[in-house]
Design a protein around this motif. Structure first.
Motif, mmCIF file in Angstrom:
data_model
loop_
_atom_site.group_PDB
_atom_site.id
_atom_site.type_symbol
_atom_site.label_atom_id
_atom_site.label_comp_id
_atom_site.label_asym_id
_atom_site.label_seq_id
_atom_site.Cartn_x
_atom_site.Cartn_y
_atom_site.Cartn_z
ATOM 1 N N THR A 1 4.678 5.146 3.732
ATOM 2 C CA THR A 1 5.525 4.291 4.714
ATOM 3 C C THR A 1 4.416 3.463 5.343
ATOM 4 O O THR A 1 3.100 3.576 5.131
ATOM 5 C CB THR A 1 6.250 5.055 5.743
ATOM 6 N N SER A 2 4.807 2.300 6.134
ATOM 7 C CA SER A 2 4.089 1.295 6.493
ATOM 8 C C SER A 2 4.331 1.186 8.205
ATOM 9 O O SER A 2 5.218 1.050 8.526
ATOM 10 C CB SER A 2 4.157 0.061 5.996
ATOM 11 N N CYS A 3 2.922 1.033 8.731
ATOM 12 C CA CYS A 3 3.274 0.499 10.110
ATOM 13 C C CYS A 3 3.409 -0.826 10.488
ATOM 14 O O CYS A 3 3.289 -1.308 11.596
ATOM 15 C CB CYS A 3 1.738 1.156 11.015
ATOM 16 N N LEU A 4 3.398 -1.576 9.166
ATOM 17 C CA LEU A 4 3.662 -2.984 9.333
ATOM 18 C C LEU A 4 2.436 -4.015 9.856
ATOM 19 O O LEU A 4 2.681 -4.723 10.842
ATOM 20 C CB LEU A 4 4.897 -3.481 9.691
ATOM 21 N N GLY A 5 1.292 -3.358 9.717
ATOM 22 C CA GLY A 5 0.473 -4.221 10.285
ATOM 23 C C GLY A 5 -0.910 -2.938 10.516
ATOM 24 O O GLY A 5 -1.076 -2.230 9.922
ATOM 25 N N ALA A 6 -1.816 -3.425 11.448
ATOM 26 C CA ALA A 6 -2.940 -2.414 11.535
ATOM 27 C C ALA A 6 -2.680 -1.504 12.845
ATOM 28 O O ALA A 6 -3.824 -1.004 13.154
ATOM 29 C CB ALA A 6 -4.040 -3.244 11.467
ATOM 30 N N SER A 7 -1.739 -1.842 13.660
ATOM 31 C CA SER A 7 -1.453 -1.096 14.806
ATOM 32 C C SER A 7 -0.653 0.040 14.603
ATOM 33 O O SER A 7 0.523 -0.180 14.175
ATOM 34 C CB SER A 7 -1.075 -2.029 15.828
ATOM 35 N N VAL A 8 -0.832 1.275 15.075
ATOM 36 C CA VAL A 8 0.005 2.318 15.311
ATOM 37 C C VAL A 8 0.396 2.995 16.790
ATOM 38 O O VAL A 8 -0.343 3.276 17.289
ATOM 39 C CB VAL A 8 -0.702 3.507 14.402
ATOM 40 N N ASN A 9 1.731 2.950 17.067
ATOM 41 C CA ASN A 9 2.036 3.588 18.455
ATOM 42 C C ASN A 9 2.793 4.661 18.290
ATOM 43 O O ASN A 9 3.154 5.485 17.283
ATOM 44 C CB ASN A 9 2.851 2.463 19.207
ATOM 45 N N ASP B 1 1.023 -1.157 0.059
ATOM 46 C CA ASP B 1 -0.166 0.075 0.018
ATOM 47 C C ASP B 1 0.843 1.243 -0.017
ATOM 48 O O ASP B 1 0.636 2.207 -0.805
ATOM 49 C CB ASP B 1 -0.916 -0.015 1.328
ATOM 50 N N ALA B 2 1.941 1.430 0.883
ATOM 51 C CA ALA B 2 2.878 2.454 0.969
ATOM 52 C C ALA B 2 3.432 2.439 -0.595
ATOM 53 O O ALA B 2 3.679 3.698 -0.769
ATOM 54 C CB ALA B 2 4.016 2.130 1.850
ATOM 55 N N MET B 3 3.751 1.597 -1.045
ATOM 56 C CA MET B 3 4.405 1.725 -2.624
ATOM 57 C C MET B 3 3.735 2.581 -3.478
ATOM 58 O O MET B 3 3.943 3.298 -4.495
ATOM 59 C CB MET B 3 4.658 0.259 -3.146
ATOM 60 N N GLN B 4 2.233 2.255 -3.318
ATOM 61 C CA GLN B 4 1.373 2.890 -4.341
ATOM 62 C C GLN B 4 1.280 4.292 -4.050
ATOM 63 O O GLN B 4 1.042 5.264 -5.041
ATOM 64 C CB GLN B 4 -0.107 2.387 -4.000
ATOM 65 N N VAL B 5 1.507 4.923 -2.885
ATOM 66 C CA VAL B 5 1.652 6.415 -2.507
ATOM 67 C C VAL B 5 2.768 6.930 -2.994
ATOM 68 O O VAL B 5 3.039 8.071 -3.424
ATOM 69 C CB VAL B 5 1.622 6.450 -0.982
#
Length: 351
Positions: free
Chosen positions: A234-242, A225-229
């Motif tokens: 960039t990626s949070c490498l999952g669905a969780s953001v800290n 998904d980040a590549m499309q931008v």
């Protein structure tokens, strides 16, 4: 601070004729660096003092001296950086307790980053010449995956043809020319989607070396998904953001950070969670397309074209909201039940 227990165990395992002072902080032994006195095997001229967590040593036979880090690297046959990694894994505060924040950050990066470049030995590249039926089949799958996901030619994507990740698409994260992490994505829907190396991901930032500080950094769930931008994705490498992850990103841009998680229940719930709980919630902007259906970030390219917007980056920026505006959008979509002040004077919708 390095623990006395760790120092004691190290000395006992690597030196001979060890004695310890009554308070347990000073060690005397035969020096393994020089062999100590050859005339008198009973002499012990190697001294090490724990020094309140910063051990120092000195041999009165060969006159060598230094820090515990230097001793550890010599005895173990490691480079200084390799020794740092070992010591950090056992004693996270060692080496950095008396340094300023900038030096701490530098050392932590040096000893936390792993080099996973070895994975390329098991992989076929985009322009590889496959050898044999299996390699040809896998290479064909790699090319098909690249075309289907519209991955730009400058973005490195591989497929493993042997080893633990055989048959999986390899999506690397490269920082300072080193593969510091990677995701191994299965092409078989019957297998676990991702099989990744075990690693704390807090400081792993996809596209870090490519960010333009004068633009937003856009956070997606997956690397693809980040590549499309583009280079700002960039990626949070999952669905969780800290917050540690977000803090790192804010230090890499002069404009801001946009959260662009998947437009599904999991992604929207995580967005709501960040809005309510993150200390950066008011600084962030949130990409929302409430009421629109898209399964992957690549679909946004088609939506953007229909709206006469040139690329996904511009489309995401154009459809991103402040915290207050995002709460209004989420409330209208039925995703939050909290009372939200809808005073028109405070709204600034530009869509």
């Amino acid at each position: 601070m390095i623990t006395i227990e760790f120092v004691s165990q190290f000395i006992q395992e690597n030196f001979q004729k060890v004695t310890t002072s009554k308070n347990g902080t000073h060690f005397l032994a035969r020096c393994v660096l020089c062999g100590d006195s050859q005339k008198s095997p009973s002499k012990r001229r190697f001294n090490l003092d724990w020094n309140n967590g910063n051990p120092i040593y000195h041999c009165f036979n060969c006159n060598s001296s230094g820090s515990f880090l230097e001793l550890y690297s010599t005895i173990k046959g490691l480079t200084i950086n390799e020794a740092k990694k070992d010591l950090y894994s056992f004693n996270p505060d060692y080496l950095i307790q008396q340094l300023n924040s900038r030096k701490k950050e530098k050392i932590i990066k040096e000893i936390e980053y792993e080099d996973y470049s070895y994975i390329l030995d098991d992989c076929l590249f985009r322009d590889s010449t496959p050898d044999g039926i299996l390699e040809k089949q896998l290479h064909k799958k790699l090319i098909g995956f690249i075309k289907d996901r519209k991955i730009p030619p400058e973005v490195p994507v591989y497929i493993a043809y042997k080893g633990d990740y055989s048959g999986r698409i390899i999506l690397p994260i490269i920082q300072d020319g080193v593969i510091t992490y990677f995701q191994a994505r299965s092409l078989d829907s019957n297998k676990q989607k991702y099989k990744n190396p075990s690693l704390s991901k807090g400081n792993i930032i996809f596209n870090k070396d490519n960010f333009d500080r004068s633009k937003y950094i856009i956070v997606t769930e997956g690397i693809i998904d980040a590549m499309q931008v583009g280079t700002q994705g960039t990626s949070c490498l999952g669905a969780s953001v800290n917050d540690d992850f977000l803090k790192t990103l804010f230090n890499l841009t002069d404009v801001g950070v946009i959260l662009a998680l998947d437009n599904d229940k999991t992604g929207i719930n995580e967005t709501v969670k960040v809005i309510k709980n993150s200390k950066f919630s008011s600084q962030l902007k949130y990409f929302l397309l409430i009421g629109h259906k898209y399964s992957q970030m690549k679909d946004l390219g088609e939506i953007a074209q229909k709206k006469d917007i040139k690329n996904v980056y511009d489309f995401v920026v154009f459809n991103s909201y402040t915290k207050f505006e995002a709460l209004i959008q989420l409330k209208m979509g039925g995703f939050v039940n909290d009372e939200v002040d809808t005073d028109r004077k405070r709204l600034r919708f530009n869509k």
